[in-house]
Every structure is written in C-alpha cells, then in structure tokens.
Scaffold this active site. Structure first.
Site, PDB file in Angstrom:
ATOM      1  N   THR A   1     -59.296 -88.579  70.510  1.00  0.00           N
ATOM      2  CA  THR A   1     -58.921 -87.494  71.420  1.00  0.00           C
ATOM      3  C   THR A   1     -60.069 -86.515  71.682  1.00  0.00           C
ATOM      4  O   THR A   1     -60.162 -85.951  72.774  1.00  0.00           O
ATOM      5  CB  THR A   1     -57.691 -86.762  70.844  1.00  0.00           C
ATOM      6  OG1 THR A   1     -56.646 -87.724  70.744  1.00  0.00           O
ATOM      7  CG2 THR A   1     -57.231 -85.629  71.733  1.00  0.00           C
TER       8      THR A   1
ATOM      9  N   CYS B   1     -47.907-102.682  68.870  1.00  0.00           N
ATOM     10  CA  CYS B   1     -47.213-103.049  70.106  1.00  0.00           C
ATOM     11  C   CYS B   1     -45.887-103.742  69.819  1.00  0.00           C
ATOM     12  O   CYS B   1     -45.736-104.414  68.798  1.00  0.00           O
ATOM     13  CB  CYS B   1     -48.092-103.976  70.932  1.00  0.00           C
ATOM     14  SG  CYS B   1     -49.747-103.328  71.158  1.00  0.00           S
TER      15      CYS B   1
ATOM     16  N   ILE C   1     -49.957 -94.169  78.192  1.00  0.00           N
ATOM     17  CA  ILE C   1     -50.742 -94.899  79.191  1.00  0.00           C
ATOM     18  C   ILE C   1     -50.099 -96.264  79.444  1.00  0.00           C
ATOM     19  O   ILE C   1     -50.009 -96.716  80.579  1.00  0.00           O
ATOM     20  CB  ILE C   1     -52.210 -95.099  78.713  1.00  0.00           C
ATOM     21  CG1 ILE C   1     -52.834 -93.782  78.233  1.00  0.00           C
ATOM     22  CG2 ILE C   1     -53.050 -95.756  79.798  1.00  0.00           C
ATOM     23  CD1 ILE C   1     -52.922 -92.675  79.232  1.00  0.00           C
ATOM     24  N   GLY C   2     -49.660 -96.906  78.360  1.00  0.00           N
ATOM     25  CA  GLY C   2     -49.014 -98.216  78.509  1.00  0.00           C
ATOM     26  C   GLY C   2     -49.993 -99.371  78.551  1.00  0.00           C
ATOM     27  O   GLY C   2     -49.739-100.397  79.180  1.00  0.00           O
TER      28      GLY C   2
ATOM     29  N   LYS D   1     -61.444-100.087  75.318  1.00  0.00           N
ATOM     30  CA  LYS D   1     -60.017-100.072  75.646  1.00  0.00           C
ATOM     31  C   LYS D   1     -59.367-101.397  75.236  1.00  0.00           C
ATOM     32  O   LYS D   1     -59.967-102.460  75.352  1.00  0.00           O
ATOM     33  CB  LYS D   1     -59.852 -99.853  77.158  1.00  0.00           C
ATOM     34  CG  LYS D   1     -58.411 -99.842  77.655  1.00  0.00           C
ATOM     35  CD  LYS D   1     -57.645 -98.632  77.175  1.00  0.00           C
ATOM     36  CE  LYS D   1     -56.149 -98.731  77.480  1.00  0.00           C
ATOM     37  NZ  LYS D   1     -55.380 -97.669  76.799  1.00  0.00           N
TER      38      LYS D   1
ATOM     39  N   ILE E   1     -55.322 -94.016  61.594  1.00  0.00           N
ATOM     40  CA  ILE E   1     -54.041 -94.424  62.145  1.00  0.00           C
ATOM     41  C   ILE E   1     -54.097 -94.532  63.676  1.00  0.00           C
ATOM     42  O   ILE E   1     -54.940 -93.917  64.319  1.00  0.00           O
ATOM     43  CB  ILE E   1     -52.932 -93.391  61.767  1.00  0.00           C
ATOM     44  CG1 ILE E   1     -53.270 -92.007  62.289  1.00  0.00           C
ATOM     45  CG2 ILE E   1     -52.659 -93.401  60.307  1.00  0.00           C
ATOM     46  CD1 ILE E   1     -52.181 -90.964  62.089  1.00  0.00           C
ATOM     47  N   ASN E   2     -53.126 -95.281  64.182  1.00  0.00           N
ATOM     48  CA  ASN E   2     -52.837 -95.242  65.605  1.00  0.00           C
ATOM     49  C   ASN E   2     -51.977 -93.994  65.836  1.00  0.00           C
ATOM     50  O   ASN E   2     -51.775 -93.200  64.914  1.00  0.00           O
ATOM     51  CB  ASN E   2     -52.122 -96.529  66.031  1.00  0.00           C
ATOM     52  CG  ASN E   2     -52.504 -96.913  67.459  1.00  0.00           C
ATOM     53  OD1 ASN E   2     -52.561 -96.058  68.347  1.00  0.00           O
ATOM     54  ND2 ASN E   2     -52.768 -98.179  67.678  1.00  0.00           N
ATOM     55  N   THR E   3     -51.437 -93.815  67.025  1.00  0.00           N
ATOM     56  CA  THR E   3     -50.728 -92.556  67.320  1.00  0.00           C
ATOM     57  C   THR E   3     -49.333 -92.517  66.697  1.00  0.00           C
ATOM     58  O   THR E   3     -48.723 -93.543  66.441  1.00  0.00           O
ATOM     59  CB  THR E   3     -50.607 -92.349  68.833  1.00  0.00           C
ATOM     60  OG1 THR E   3     -50.015 -93.509  69.401  1.00  0.00           O
ATOM     61  CG2 THR E   3     -51.958 -92.105  69.469  1.00  0.00           C
TER      62      THR E   3
HETATM   63  C1  LIG Z   1     -55.146 -91.621  75.873  1.00  0.00           C
HETATM   64  C2  LIG Z   1     -55.162 -92.488  74.641  1.00  0.00           C
HETATM   65  C3  LIG Z   1     -55.154 -93.883  74.781  1.00  0.00           C
HETATM   66  C4  LIG Z   1     -55.165 -94.708  73.665  1.00  0.00           C
HETATM   67  N1  LIG Z   1     -55.187 -96.067  73.830  1.00  0.00           N
HETATM   68  C5  LIG Z   1     -55.245 -96.872  72.747  1.00  0.00           C
HETATM   69  C6  LIG Z   1     -55.351 -98.285  72.901  1.00  0.00           C
HETATM   70  O1  LIG Z   1     -55.413 -98.812  74.018  1.00  0.00           O
HETATM   71  N2  LIG Z   1     -55.378 -99.053  71.780  1.00  0.00           N
HETATM   72  C7  LIG Z   1     -55.355 -98.503  70.527  1.00  0.00           C
HETATM   73  O2  LIG Z   1     -55.413 -99.232  69.543  1.00  0.00           O
HETATM   74  N3  LIG Z   1     -55.262 -97.167  70.350  1.00  0.00           N
HETATM   75  C8  LIG Z   1     -55.213 -96.342  71.428  1.00  0.00           C
HETATM   76  N4  LIG Z   1     -55.150 -94.975  71.251  1.00  0.00           N
HETATM   77  C9  LIG Z   1     -55.117 -94.422  69.894  1.00  0.00           C
HETATM   78  C10 LIG Z   1     -56.519 -93.965  69.441  1.00  0.00           C
HETATM   79  O3  LIG Z   1     -57.433 -95.035  69.428  1.00  0.00           O
HETATM   80  C11 LIG Z   1     -56.458 -93.308  68.051  1.00  0.00           C
HETATM   81  O4  LIG Z   1     -56.049 -94.265  67.103  1.00  0.00           O
HETATM   82  C12 LIG Z   1     -55.501 -92.142  67.992  1.00  0.00           C
HETATM   83  O5  LIG Z   1     -55.546 -91.406  69.185  1.00  0.00           O
HETATM   84  C13 LIG Z   1     -55.765 -91.194  66.801  1.00  0.00           C
HETATM   85  O6  LIG Z   1     -57.062 -90.663  66.816  1.00  0.00           O
HETATM   86  P1  LIG Z   1     -57.468 -89.252  67.500  1.00  0.00           P
HETATM   87  O7  LIG Z   1     -56.550 -88.208  66.954  1.00  0.00           O
HETATM   88  O8  LIG Z   1     -58.899 -89.045  67.156  1.00  0.00           O
HETATM   89  O9  LIG Z   1     -57.251 -89.450  68.965  1.00  0.00           O
HETATM   90  C14 LIG Z   1     -55.142 -94.133  72.364  1.00  0.00           C
HETATM   91  C15 LIG Z   1     -55.141 -92.737  72.231  1.00  0.00           C
HETATM   92  C16 LIG Z   1     -55.167 -91.914  73.336  1.00  0.00           C
HETATM   93  C17 LIG Z   1     -55.185 -90.413  73.159  1.00  0.00           C
END
Ligand SMILES: Cc1cc2nc3c(=O)[nH]c(=O)nc-3n(C[C@H](O)[C@H](O)[C@H](O)COP(=O)(O)O)c2cc1C
Ligand SMILES: Cc1cc2nc3c(=O)[nH]c(=O)nc-3n(C[C@H](O)[C@H](O)[C@H](O)COP(=O)(O)OP(=O)(O)OC[C@H]3O[C@@H](n4cnc5c(N)ncnc54)[C@H](O)[C@@H]3O)c2cc1C
Ligand code: FES
Lengths: 283, 309
Positions: free
Chosen positions: B271, B135, B73-74, B47, B196-198
């Site tokens: 995910t 961020c 989540i924040g 995390k 990618i990130n989200t």
């Molecule tokens: C519930 C949740 C929390 C996440 N928290 C973080 C985080 O703290 N830091 C970060 O870099 N990415 C965070 N992500 C993004 C994931 O690491 C990932 O980049 C993104 O979800 C895309 O991959 P996926 O489709 O396999 O989930 C979070 C994603 C989810 C679903």
C-alpha cells in the site's frame, strides 16, 4: 536514482483559499513547476494534510494555471473529510501536490469548440477555454448547475466567448438541463468538438446527443482513486473494447481522465461483470 | 560514513536488499519505473496473473479507512499469455542488475494454478513465483483455497512439480490458525512463505446506506493491518522452518526492521506504493540509515532477533 517524473511530487505554498459559494472553495497555489508543465484537463493529487489522516491524496482538476506567474488554481466542493480539512489550510502554508497527472483534453482539431459543464464539472473547463482562445480558436460554453450560486466563475468564461447558462431551479439562466441550450445552438450552428465534465446523467445524455449528431466529444471522468500513477487498478472505468465482455476497465488516472464519449460505457451489463477476486474481492 | 550490508539470502534467492514491492500495488513495474530506477529494489512482485484474462470488479474499487485502504480490484489482469508476451520482457534488464522479477499466480481452480504456474516458469522470465492462494475455488464450492489446510497442501503440491523456479506461497490471514496453514504449504512443497495478504473487510456509506465498494467486500491493507501481520509472521517463524517474506502496512525503514526482528528474511512494500510513488526507494534508504545509526553491520543480524520476555 530518481527519474524525471519524481519532480511531479512538489511542495506548493498556498496563496489564497477562499469560499466561492456555500460549500465551494477556490484555492490558489504557488507551484511553478506544475504551472509550467500542466495541460488543460489534467489533474493533481493533493495531500490535504501531512501524515496518515487521511492517507490517500485527493484528486482535483486543474481549474487554471499560469506558467509565467507560477500559479495553479482549483475549485473544490466540501463533500467529506479530506475536502473539509483542505478548507482549514491558510495562505502561506505548504501543501504537497502530485501532478500534473492524466492525459488532458486533446485540442489538436476543431476551429469552434463547445464546452459543456455541470456542477463541479465546470472546474477543468476554464483551463480548456483559456487554451482554446490562446490558440486563436472559437470557444462556446454551456454551463449548468443546481442553483445560480453554483454557476461558478462565469465571468471568466464570458470573457472568452458566448456563454449559455442553465439551472435546475431557474435562479439563474434558463430553467433547463444544460443539454437544452446546446441542442438549440446546434439547430443552426456547428461545433467541431465538444469537451465536457459533470455528473454521470449529464455525461450520459450528452454522449447520446453527440454520438447521434456525429460530433467528436471528450468526457473528463471521475472515479475513486488510490495511487494516481496507474499501479493499483483502483480507478477503473468501463471502456468499449474488443473483449468477450465487449468492454475493458481502463484507469481514469493513467489512461484518462479524458476519454472519447463514443468509447465510454456508462453501465455494464450486470451478468457479465465478474464480481469476486481473492479474499472476497481484493487483488 | 560507513556502509551497511543490506543483502540477504532469501531461501535459494540472493537479494541485494530485503525490500520487495508487492503484487497488485506495483503494476508490472513500468509505471513507477518512470519515477525512479527500479534497480534500487531487492525485487518486484508483479500483478497477479490468471490462466485467462480477467476483467475485474465494477467500481468503486477503493475505499479509504482509518490507517488503511480497502480494495476490491478483482484480479484484473491481461492473462498469463499476454503477461509473458508483453509485460514481463521489459523487466528483463532489471534481473541483470540483480533486482529480482517475481511472478504472481492466482487461480480459481486447481487446473488454473497448474496452467499458469507452468507457463510462467517455462517462460524463463521470472526468478521466482508467488502463489496467491487467497482466491475462491470456483469449481469446488467457492471456498478460499488458502483457508483449508488440506486444500493448501493439495494446490501447492499440484504446482510444485511444474515450477522450476523457487516457489513462494502467499498466505491469507483470514484463517483461524495461520501456523497450521503455513505447515500445510510447507508440506505441499513451498520453498518460502509470504504473509499476509489482505484482511477481508467492508465499508458502508451511512447516508446512502450502501456499501462503498462495487464488490461489497474487499481486502484491508496498509498501516492498519501491521500489528496483525507482525503477529502472524512471528508465530509462523517460531513454528515453521521456511524463509518468510513479511508483508503488511510497511511504510518506513523502521517497519522493515520490525518485520526482520519478527522473523522475516524479506519484507514487502504494498500500500505504501499507492500512498507515495517514491515510498519503496525511500524505505530502502531509511533501512540503511537505521543500520548505520544503530551500528549494525549487516541486515542479516536482525532476522529473527526479537528478544522475547
Ligand atoms: C490495490 C491492491 C491490489 C492487490 N492485488 C493483489 C494481487 O493481485 N495479488 C496478491 O497476492 N495480493 C494483492 N494485494 C495484496 C498485497 O500484495 C499485500 O499482500 C497487502 O496489501 C498487504 O500489504 P500492505 O499493507 O503493504 O499493502 C493487493 C493489495 C492492494 C492494496
Ligand atoms: C480526476 C478527478 C478530478 C476531480 N476534480 C475535482 C474538482 O476539480 N473539484 C472538486 O470539487 N472535486 C473534484 N473531484 C472529486 C474529488 O476528488 C472528491 O470530491 C474528493 O476526493 C472528496 O474527498 P473527501 O475526503 O472530501 O471525501 P470523502 O468522501 O471523505 O473521501 C473518501 C475517499 O473517496 C474519494 N472520493 C470521494 N468522492 C469522490 C469523487 N467524487 N471522485 C473521486 N474520488 C472521490 C476520496 O478521494 C477519498 O479517497 C475530482 C475527482 C477526480 C477523480
Ligand atoms: S488510482 Fe491507482 S490505477 Fe488509478
């Protein structure tokens, strides 16, 4: 490579799945391992259909479990897509369950235990009532609902101890909030412990009453979930803590779903709630 | 049955297999460690941590969408000091078994990123650091660090001298030109990139007329984002000479292969861990089965192997 908890993922077969009232269903499943491992107040994540539609599992409280028969029961209200799909699943079909999850009620102490349930919050209380009477302690139940039709499985509760009923419209029991018969009861009798589940306004009112009366009270809380295992921090609920904000977010799935009423914050002061995060909120 | 070679060289890091679990979807490893032996993984990215503890957003924090989830989540986390004292030590045994433990750093100012990266690097408890630049810069007008090329270069260059372990820069997809951002991260000193990130999104309840998430907006992830992520990994791998960790919607071994073909060297599972606690080890197994079935000796043969028209 797999560890013991992996066994919580299990395929169950549906024994029956029938309407109880309007949009409320009662489902019984054959799931021997789950039935043997469960404790009252724990919950199960149900994969209502295989595949990605929907992708997330739905959490439901264990309404009843019987280790010897190898069966578990849930009652659920149809409120959206997942619960709607569940109503179409029929006896004989297989369904994936993940559980038992969460801490469950703590029944270590208390010779006379009160149960307070509102609406679908009745669901987890039957398992608790059965366990309490199995332990040879007294159970007193207070149930409230919108109308009489939603006062579910009352016969099962009545068989275990005194039962007080209320409805919003007076169609069954007293036309009152469920806290009313509880207060009346506490006028001349004592409860050592209260276990409760129901809508937030009910839990809030009950907490106030219990905290003032000094009765230890456990609340079973609900929150939208992702994982159910504690990894995503999705199911956050505000719990009093020694932090600069005065609270911290705990996970309903992993730290709960049962919390002590004195620790639960029903609303957090807006100004100290940190909105934000990355990518406009995530992470 | 023969055996396929799953190991890859991800920049300076040796991975026993290309599968890493993603930040925010795996806690600090403890929870799912009770479901399976984490040493089956190439590595875990824990995390995100910040310079100070963060309480996170008010609930609801999760909303389900077609083929994915939105989260807000924040960046709830105990802060870098507590992570070093309590969360990272229990993972050290894994490193001896060749499963990497990678720290994740978020920040809301340049100083935040510097402080947190230095502390994590100096702790000796992580094999690499992933910098989450998605961020907002709260001390600099609130613009997301990762969306402006000059800011990306500046934040990466700021932490680079403070970081003694390999530095992975995690890109936000919420940009006009991902390649330009990737180049800036490279210019700032990134050793590897992750993407990618989200994707920023929102969900609305039609009956109550309210947003579902407590934070109003959130990040979209899961199978729904895979086509976007694959395209971005492909574009960046064509243009930038840095190893890539491909992330987005991976739920099967075949998804992993697609990312490798697009140019990723390592592949993230996010995910999927939320949908299924046993997803990551299953995906490792499925990758191996794919290689055996297709008679591919080593996973490295697949990297960048996309046949373009
Ligand atoms: C519930 C949740 C929390 C996440 N928290 C973080 C985080 O703290 N830091 C970060 O870099 N990415 C965070 N992500 C993004 C994931 O690491 C990932 O980049 C993104 O979800 C895309 O991959 P996926 O489709 O396999 O989930 C979070 C994603 C989810 C679903
Ligand atoms: C620990 C726990 C125990 C529960 N026990 C019961 C029970 O015994 N009987 C019962 O009828 N309901 C129970 N609920 C609520 C139940 O989980 C939701 O009603 C159900 O998930 C709705 O799914 P849906 O697809 O029909 O609704 P949709 O609104 O289509 O669901 C969309 C998403 O929101 C989530 N969601 C929607 N409403 C709720 C809610 N109230 N709580 C949590 N998540 C929600 C869903 O899980 C899904 O991820 C419980 C919830 C929790 C957290
Ligand atoms: S649902 Fe993921 S932490 Fe509770």
């Amino acid at each position: 490579m797999l560890r013991e908890n992996a066994g919580k993922l299990q395929v169950a077969s549906i024994v029956k799945n029938e309407p109880l009232a309007h949009d409320v269903y009662h489902i019984t499943l054959s799931a021997p391992k789950l039935a043997a491992d469960a404790r009252p107040g724990q919950f199960v994540m149900v994969k209502v259909a295989p595949g990605l539609e929907p992708a997330l599992r739905r959490p439901f409280s264990l309404h009843r479990f019987d280790g010897e028969a190898g069966q578990v029961e849930f009652i659920y209200q149809v409120v959206g897509r997942g619960t709607d799909i569940l109503t179409n699943r029929v006896a004989g079909e297989e369904i994936e369950l993940f559980g038992p999850l969460g801490n469950g009620f703590c029944l270590e102490k208390g010779s006379r235990i009160g149960l307070v349930g509102g609406g679908m919050g009745i669901a987890p209380l039957l398992a608790a009532a059965e366990e309490i009477s199995r332990l040879g302690r007294e159970v007193v139940t207070f149930l409230g609902a919108k109308t009489g039709d939603y006062l579910l499985t009352t016969k099962d509760f009545a068989a275990l101890g005194p039962l007080y009923l209320t409805t919003d419209d007076g169609s069954a029991g007293d036309k009152a909030l469920v806290t009313k018969p509880l207060l009346d009861y506490l006028e001349n009798k004592k409860l050592d412990l209260i276990l409760a589940c129901g809508p937030t306004p009910m839990l809030r009112a009950l907490s106030k009453l219990a905290n003032e009366g000094g009765i230890p009270t456990q609340l079973s809380l609900e929150e939208r979930m992702g994982c159910g295992t504690g990894v995503c921090l999705g199911c956050a609920t505000a719990i009093r803590a020694d932090t600069p904000e005065g609270y911290t977010y705990k996970r309903v799935c992993h730290d709960g779903p049962v919390f002590w009423a004195r620790d639960v914050l029903f609303s957090v002061p807006d100004k100290i709630t940190a909105k934000g995060g990355c990518d406009h909120g995530q992470g | 049955m023969g055996k396929a070679r799953l190991g890859v060289q991800f920049g300076p890091l040796k991975l026993k297999n290309p599968i890493l679990t993603m930040s925010g979807t795996f806690g600090f490893g403890q929870e799912l460690g009770e479901y399976y032996d984490l040493s089956v993984l190439g590595g875990i990215i824990v995390k995100a941590v910040t310079a100070k503890p963060r309480i996170g957003n008010p609930p609801p924090r999760i909303a389900e969408t077609a083929g994915g989830i939105l989260n807000a989540i924040g960046i709830q986390n105990p802060g870098v000091d507590a992570a070093i004292a309590e969360e990272l030590p229990p993972l050290q045994g894994l490193r001896k078994e060749g499963t990497l433990v990678i720290g994740s750093v978020s920040g809301h100012s340049f100083e935040d990123y510097n402080i947190t990266t230095k502390k994590l690097s100096d702790s000796g408890l992580v094999d690499a650091i992933e910098l989450n630049i998605s961020c907002p810069n709260l001390k600099g007008g609130g613009l997301t660090f990762g969306t402006d090329p000059a800011t990306v270069k500046k934040v990466v260059a700021g932490v680079r001298p403070l970081c003694d372990v390999p530095l992975i820069v995690k890109l936000s997809p919420n940009v006009t030109d991902i390649v330009e951002i990737a180049r800036s991260a490279g210019a700032g000193g990134a050793d590897m990139l992750s993407l990618i990130n989200t994707l920023t999104g929102m969900a609305i309840d039609a009956v109550t007329r309210r947003p579902i998430l407590g934070n109003v907006t959130g990040g979209l992830s899961g199978p729904a984002v895979k086509p976007v992520a694959l395209r971005m990994v492909h574009e960046v791998s064509q243009a930038v000479d840095l190893p890539i960790l491909g992330i987005g919607g991976v739920i099967s071994g075949v998804d992993v292969v697609e990312y490798l073909l697009a140019g990723a060297t390592a592949v993230g599972v996010g995910t999927a861990n939320i949908l299924d606690p046993l997803a990551a080890p299953r995906i490792v197994g499925e990758l191996e089965e794919f290689l055996l079935r297709e008679k591919i000796e080593s996973v490295e043969e697949l990297i960048g192997g996309l046949l373009l028209p």
